[in-house]
Design an enzyme around this catalytic site. Structure first.
Site: not given
Ligand code: IPD
Length: 290
Positions: A83, A103
């Protein structure tokens, strides 16, 4: 499909394909969980990425660096989609090579607010096929795993999705996604309204897409949908849901495209189709075109 040399070597040693990779992923997810748990209560340096609601902290970077550097040492020929590296401009392309999809903190906004629903997610694909997923719910110390053809588990207990087919009896999970412009919010809220009009029992937003998907895999919810989630939110969870007997598809009703930033997942094909039919699309573009 021709096996890779690593698959051939593992076969000679009498272990299953990618056993070692899976074991290393589990150990790293547990180590990362310790770092995140400790950092949850501490002061954080928070920055924004694509929007004011798309957050990153020094712990996201620290955990990602740890996981990627350890994996690179062990598996130097493997590729990575992670990510924070992608946010810094690295290309997000899934080739046939063994690829880790990471992630470091899923639920960063929760993490920033000390809302204790955060996870580490590590997926692994070979020949563009997802082989295994490891998701660690850091604060509850639950380790979710799924391996292609070998089932899905949480702390050793086998997972099984719900068999519900009736939307009027469903508990549905979703996440808001990072875009907050008025048009996006209108469609987001209207999608929720459509499901509530269809008399779904409830729609929940918990702030971590990977953990919401794990709840679905556990049978604690009947469906999940989202526009705007990324391949690193989805890779590990997809294997876990499939191995728990569930379905993961595109919001169009067609096959899942990991790079499309769109997903519907459900315990049954009927439920997935009903959710997909109810949704209006929010366009987030593709992960591999950014
Ligand atoms: C996010 C979370 C969030 C979702 C986003 C994701 P991150 O990931 O899972 O709930 O709404 O689309 O990208 O940024 O916390 O790794």
């Amino acid at each position: 499909m021709k096996p890779s040399s690593e698959e051939e070597e593992e076969a000679v040693r009498g272990v299953g394909p990618w056993d070692e990779c899976f074991e290393v992923a589990v150990q790293l997810a547990l180590r990362a969980g310790q770092i995140i748990r400790k950092a949850l209560g501490e002061e954080k340096h928070v920055s924004t990425k694509t929007s004011a609601a798309d957050l990153v902290t020094e712990t996201d970077h620290r955990v990602e660096d740890l996981i990627v550097s350890e994996l690179r040492k062990r598996f130097p020929s493997h590729r990575f989609i992670a990510e924070e590296a992608t946010a810094s401009g690295a290309k997000c392309v899934l080739t046939p090579s063994p690829t880790w999809i990471i992630d470091p903190i899923d639920g960063t906004c929760n993490f920033v607010h000390r809302f204790p629903t955060v996870a580490v997610s590590i997926g692994f694909a070979v020949h563009q096929e997802l082989e295994f997923g490891v998701i660690h719910h850091c604060t509850e110390e639950r380790l979710y795993t799924g391996r292609r053809g070998q089932g899905a588990f949480c702390n050793g207990q086998r997972l099984q999705v719900s068999r519900e087919t009736d939307l009027a009896k469903a508990l549905v999970l979703t996440e808001i996604g990072p875009k907050r412009d008025p048009d996006t919010l209108k469609v987001f809220l209207s999608n929720m309204e459509r499901l509530l009009h269809a008399k779904a029992h409830g729609v929940r937003v918990i702030g971590s897409s990977t953990l919401a998907l794990c709840y679905l895999a556990s049978g604690a919810a009947d469906a999940y949908y989202q526009f705007g989630l990324h391949c690193w939110d989805l890779a590990a969870a997809t294997v876990i849901i499939r191995e728990a007997g569930g379905i993961v598809i595109d919001t169009s009703g067609g096959p899942l495209d990991l790079m499309s930033c769109r997903v519907v997942a459900a315990g049954t094909r009927e439920m997935a189709a009903l959710i997909a039919q109810a949704l209006q699309t929010i366009n987030y573009g593709r992960d591999d075109e950014k």
